[in-house]
Design a protein around this motif. Structure first.
Motif, PDB file in Angstrom:
ATOM      1  N   SER A  16       0.845  -1.188   0.000  1.00 51.83           N
ATOM      2  CA  SER A  16       0.000   0.000   0.000  1.00 51.83           C
ATOM      3  C   SER A  16       0.878   1.233   0.000  1.00 51.83           C
ATOM      4  O   SER A  16       2.065   1.171   0.329  1.00 51.83           O
ATOM      5  N   LEU A  17       0.292   2.346  -0.360  1.00 52.37           N
ATOM      6  CA  LEU A  17       1.033   3.594  -0.320  1.00 52.37           C
ATOM      7  C   LEU A  17       1.285   4.002   1.126  1.00 52.37           C
ATOM      8  O   LEU A  17       0.488   3.723   2.015  1.00 52.37           O
ATOM      9  N   ALA A  18       2.392   4.667   1.347  1.00 50.40           N
ATOM     10  CA  ALA A  18       2.695   5.144   2.687  1.00 50.40           C
ATOM     11  C   ALA A  18       1.694   6.223   3.102  1.00 50.40           C
ATOM     12  O   ALA A  18       1.055   6.857   2.255  1.00 50.40           O
ATOM     13  N   ARG A  19       1.582   6.423   4.388  1.00 45.12           N
ATOM     14  CA  ARG A  19       0.646   7.403   4.913  1.00 45.12           C
ATOM     15  C   ARG A  19       0.982   8.796   4.378  1.00 45.12           C
ATOM     16  O   ARG A  19       2.142   9.218   4.369  1.00 45.12           O
ATOM     17  N   GLY A  20      -0.020   9.525   3.929  1.00 47.77           N
ATOM     18  CA  GLY A  20       0.180  10.873   3.428  1.00 47.77           C
ATOM     19  C   GLY A  20       0.464  10.953   1.942  1.00 47.77           C
ATOM     20  O   GLY A  20       0.615  12.039   1.394  1.00 47.77           O
ATOM     21  N   VAL A  21       0.565   9.800   1.261  1.00 49.18           N
ATOM     22  CA  VAL A  21       0.857   9.775  -0.173  1.00 49.18           C
ATOM     23  C   VAL A  21      -0.391   9.381  -0.942  1.00 49.18           C
ATOM     24  O   VAL A  21      -1.063   8.403  -0.586  1.00 49.18           O
ATOM     25  N   ARG A  22      -0.724  10.143  -1.975  1.00 50.64           N
ATOM     26  CA  ARG A  22      -1.875   9.858  -2.817  1.00 50.64           C
ATOM     27  C   ARG A  22      -1.400   9.444  -4.205  1.00 50.64           C
ATOM     28  O   ARG A  22      -0.301   9.796  -4.635  1.00 50.64           O
ATOM     29  N   TRP A  23      -2.246   8.739  -4.923  1.00 51.53           N
ATOM     30  CA  TRP A  23      -1.884   8.341  -6.284  1.00 51.53           C
ATOM     31  C   TRP A  23      -1.758   9.548  -7.201  1.00 51.53           C
ATOM     32  O   TRP A  23      -1.018   9.516  -8.182  1.00 51.53           O
ATOM     33  N   GLY A  24      -2.469  10.623  -6.880  1.00 55.74           N
ATOM     34  CA  GLY A  24      -2.273  11.850  -7.647  1.00 55.74           C
ATOM     35  C   GLY A  24      -0.865  12.392  -7.504  1.00 55.74           C
ATOM     36  O   GLY A  24      -0.294  12.946  -8.445  1.00 55.74           O
ATOM     37  N   ASP A  25      -0.273  12.230  -6.302  1.00 47.82           N
ATOM     38  CA  ASP A  25       1.111  12.645  -6.086  1.00 47.82           C
ATOM     39  C   ASP A  25       2.073  11.800  -6.925  1.00 47.82           C
ATOM     40  O   ASP A  25       3.034  12.309  -7.506  1.00 47.82           O
ATOM     41  N   VAL A  26       1.798  10.488  -6.956  1.00 51.53           N
ATOM     42  CA  VAL A  26       2.642   9.598  -7.760  1.00 51.53           C
ATOM     43  C   VAL A  26       2.563   9.993  -9.233  1.00 51.53           C
ATOM     44  O   VAL A  26       3.577  10.030  -9.947  1.00 51.53           O
ATOM     45  N   GLY A  27       1.349  10.315  -9.707  1.00 48.46           N
ATOM     46  CA  GLY A  27       1.198  10.744 -11.095  1.00 48.46           C
ATOM     47  C   GLY A  27       1.919  12.040 -11.381  1.00 48.46           C
ATOM     48  O   GLY A  27       2.513  12.220 -12.457  1.00 48.46           O
ATOM     49  N   ALA A  28       1.892  12.980 -10.417  1.00 51.21           N
ATOM     50  CA  ALA A  28       2.594  14.244 -10.605  1.00 51.21           C
ATOM     51  C   ALA A  28       4.098  14.020 -10.726  1.00 51.21           C
ATOM     52  O   ALA A  28       4.772  14.620 -11.566  1.00 51.21           O
ATOM     53  N   ILE A  29       4.637  13.141  -9.870  1.00 52.72           N
ATOM     54  CA  ILE A  29       6.066  12.825  -9.951  1.00 52.72           C
ATOM     55  C   ILE A  29       6.386  12.151 -11.284  1.00 52.72           C
ATOM     56  O   ILE A  29       7.414  12.406 -11.908  1.00 52.72           O
ATOM     57  N   ALA A  30       5.486  11.270 -11.733  1.00 51.37           N
ATOM     58  CA  ALA A  30       5.733  10.529 -12.970  1.00 51.37           C
ATOM     59  C   ALA A  30       5.797  11.450 -14.174  1.00 51.37           C
ATOM     60  O   ALA A  30       6.514  11.163 -15.152  1.00 51.37           O
ATOM     61  N   THR A  31       5.071  12.571 -14.147  1.00 53.63           N
ATOM     62  CA  THR A  31       5.143  13.494 -15.283  1.00 53.63           C
ATOM     63  C   THR A  31       6.538  14.084 -15.435  1.00 53.63           C
ATOM     64  O   THR A  31       6.975  14.372 -16.555  1.00 53.63           O
ATOM     65  N   LEU A  32       7.249  14.249 -14.309  1.00 48.29           N
ATOM     66  CA  LEU A  32       8.609  14.766 -14.392  1.00 48.29           C
ATOM     67  C   LEU A  32       9.546  13.758 -15.040  1.00 48.29           C
ATOM     68  O   LEU A  32      10.578  14.134 -15.590  1.00 48.29           O
ATOM     69  N   GLY A  33       9.202  12.480 -14.933  1.00 47.44           N
ATOM     70  CA  GLY A  33      10.014  11.469 -15.600  1.00 47.44           C
ATOM     71  C   GLY A  33      10.003  11.617 -17.102  1.00 47.44           C
ATOM     72  O   GLY A  33      10.878  11.081 -17.790  1.00 47.44           O
ATOM     73  N   GLY A  34       9.015  12.335 -17.632  1.00 46.43           N
ATOM     74  CA  GLY A  34       8.930  12.545 -19.071  1.00 46.43           C
ATOM     75  C   GLY A  34       9.729  13.721 -19.578  1.00 46.43           C
ATOM     76  O   GLY A  34       9.600  14.105 -20.746  1.00 46.43           O
ATOM     77  N   ILE A  35      10.528  14.326 -18.722  1.00 49.53           N
ATOM     78  CA  ILE A  35      11.419  15.396 -19.178  1.00 49.53           C
ATOM     79  C   ILE A  35      12.713  14.747 -19.643  1.00 49.53           C
ATOM     80  O   ILE A  35      13.527  14.304 -18.834  1.00 49.53           O
ATOM     81  N   GLY A  36      12.891  14.656 -20.928  1.00 48.80           N
ATOM     82  CA  GLY A  36      14.094  14.047 -21.480  1.00 48.80           C
ATOM     83  C   GLY A  36      14.883  15.051 -22.284  1.00 48.80           C
ATOM     84  O   GLY A  36      14.336  15.724 -23.161  1.00 48.80           O
ATOM     85  N   PHE A  37      16.163  15.193 -21.990  1.00 47.14           N
ATOM     86  CA  PHE A  37      16.977  16.136 -22.764  1.00 47.14           C
ATOM     87  C   PHE A  37      18.397  15.610 -22.918  1.00 47.14           C
ATOM     88  O   PHE A  37      18.768  15.165 -23.996  1.00 47.14           O
ATOM     89  N   THR A  38      19.178  15.628 -21.842  1.00 49.21           N
ATOM     90  CA  THR A  38      20.605  15.320 -21.973  1.00 49.21           C
ATOM     91  C   THR A  38      20.849  13.955 -22.601  1.00 49.21           C
ATOM     92  O   THR A  38      21.472  13.842 -23.668  1.00 49.21           O
ATOM     93  N   VAL A  39      20.366  12.893 -21.953  1.00 52.15           N
ATOM     94  CA  VAL A  39      20.596  11.546 -22.475  1.00 52.15           C
ATOM     95  C   VAL A  39      19.786  11.321 -23.751  1.00 52.15           C
ATOM     96  O   VAL A  39      20.242  10.634 -24.670  1.00 52.15           O
ATOM     97  N   SER A  40      18.593  11.902 -23.840  1.00 52.79           N
ATOM     98  CA  SER A  40      17.771  11.746 -25.043  1.00 52.79           C
ATOM     99  C   SER A  40      18.471  12.329 -26.267  1.00 52.79           C
ATOM    100  O   SER A  40      18.449  11.734 -27.350  1.00 52.79           O
ATOM    101  N   LEU A  41      19.091  13.500 -26.107  1.00 51.92           N
ATOM    102  CA  LEU A  41      19.817  14.095 -27.230  1.00 51.92           C
ATOM    103  C   LEU A  41      21.010  13.231 -27.620  1.00 51.92           C
ATOM    104  O   LEU A  41      21.317  13.080 -28.816  1.00 51.92           O
TER     105      LEU A  41
END
Length: 431
Positions: free
Chosen positions: A337-362
């Motif tokens: 289960s998720l830890a106390r105080g963590v929502r799946w919306g928070d996980v989704g917000a963090i996951a959007t940052l994973g889609g920032i690709g530049f240095t290695v992508s280039l």
């Protein structure tokens, strides 16, 4: 069935130190990276564009190792960035979140999902299109740790510390997987003697460190020669930087006069080389990688190119979907289960940052399509568009988070829930 502790629970002491160190340095590095890319883009589209091209094409070095300035930036300076990545990996494996399988499995699974789904989406677009090119499948799989952590440090202060650590660890694992892809997927030929020489020099580097030799006048030339041998072997030279970082000890040497909180060599080297990487190496790489002359025709070509479409789709949709989906499946399969105080919306917000690709992508785009090619330019435009489309990951009000499930597991007895779950708290400001 494998039972895991609450996901995104309290960090280990080593993990908290790693997180604090990285957040302290990478925010400024992300800004400098963006600044370097912006200068390169503006310069390449200004009346002084010929001077930019002349500088990028200027060759430096002896006749047997003659590279252009742009080539030195991508193969030489970027090795410093990967050296720091290697140090981060070593610390995470030895004293951080990757030390124990139970804590490492979450970011590892998230990183794998965040690479597989973007690659599949890219391939789906390019295998269907008549003029598609499947060779760039790895471009949308990489997370730019400098940009992601910089954005997180600026606008994500309301998120729980463990979630922020999850992004850091996920990005480090992501970089490791990208390194494997570069080493295996983009090596046309291997000169075994040069490769053996590079590995032998890395081994000598490790032995010297184990024996307490830390003099820069010995280690730096040795590292440069190891890099040169790796380059000559046909394997991308940045792999040498990773290997050199991985052999640096991440635990302080025992001794009667050693302080309990004594720094390890990995920590010392990371503090020493991170400013060089974030403040010079990566921005200069961005300066010479982002310099694309943009016109209406190029923008139209990029918009219609299945390569650019697959990259944008992979980064914008595939990355968050892969990270959240893999984490959700892990919770379902292990009944975590998720830890106390963590929502799946928070996980989704963090996951959007994973889609920032530049240095290695280039870097991967240049290897896949050829540096300076039309499709390499499309990769740059696609990456720049993704950076421009990023969204702040700040925590939303509770009313707006109702769309995300609060828990993905069946009801569990209260005693099965860890009492160590850390509530949401703000990250301390570094001194």
């Amino acid at each position: 069935m494998l039972r895991l502790p609450p996901v995104f629970d309290r960090l280990t002491p080593g993990g908290e130190r790693n997180l604090a160190d990285t957040l302290r340095g990478e925010s400024a590095g992300g800004v400098l990276l963006l600044l370097g890319a912006a200068i390169g883009l503006v310069w390449a589209n200004s009346p002084w564009a010929p001077a930019y091209e002349a500088l990028a094409d200027t060759h430096l070095g002896p006749s047997w190792f003659d590279l252009s300035v742009a080539h030195w930036a991508s193969d030489g300076l970027l090795a410093i960035f990967f050296f720091v990545v290697g140090l981060e990996l070593k610390r995470e494996i030895v004293v951080g979140e990757l030390r124990h399988t139970r804590t490492a499995v979450v970011p590892v699974v998230g990183a794998v999902g965040g690479m597989v789904v973007p690659a599949l989406l890219y391939l789906a677009v390019n295998l269907i299109a008549p003029d598609g090119d499947h060779s760039g499948w790895a471009v949308p799989t990489a997370t730019d740790i400098a940009f992601a952590v910089a954005v997180l440090g600026l606008v994500g202060r309301g998120l729980p510390t463990a979630l922020r650590a999850f992004l850091l660890t996920l990005a480090v694992v992501d970089d490791l997987l990208a390194i494997i892809v570069i080493a295996v997927g983009f090596t046309d030929h291997v000169a075994l003697l040069w490769l053996a020489a590079s590995l032998a020099l890395v081994a000598v580097f490790a032995v010297l460190l184990r024996r307490g030799v830390t003099a820069p006048w010995i280690l730096v030339p040795l590292a440069v020669v190891a890099w040169g041998c790796m380059y000559a072997s046909g394997v991308h030279a940045t792999i040498a930087g990773v290997l050199l970082g991985l052999v640096v000890p991440a635990v302080a040497r025992p001794g009667a006069d050693a302080a309990p909180d004594a720094e390890s060599l990995a920590e010392r080297f990371e503090h020493r080389w991170r400013p060089v990487s974030a403040g010079f190496a990566v921005p200069v790489f961005a300066l010479f990688s982002a310099g694309v002359a943009i016109d209406a025709g190029l923008i139209g070509e990029a918009a219609a190119d299945p390569v650019a479409q697959g990259i944008v789709l992979g980064l914008v949709v595939g990355k968050p979907l892969g990270i959240v989906g893999a984490t959700w499946l892990l919770c379902r399969l292990t009944r975590a289960s998720l830890a106390r105080g963590v929502r799946w919306g928070d996980v989704g917000a963090i996951a959007t940052l994973g889609g920032i690709g530049f240095t290695v992508s280039l870097l991967v785009g240049a290897l896949a399509f050829g540096e300076g090619s039309t499709r390499d330019d499309h990769v740059i435009l696609a990456g720049a568009r993704r950076i421009g489309d990023r969204r702040a990951p700040g925590r939303r009000p509770a009313a707006s988070a109702s769309a995300a499930p609060r828990d993905v597991t069946p009801a569990r007895p209260q005693s099965a829930v860890s009492t160590d779950a850390a509530p949401s708290r703000r990250m301390r400001r570094s001194r």
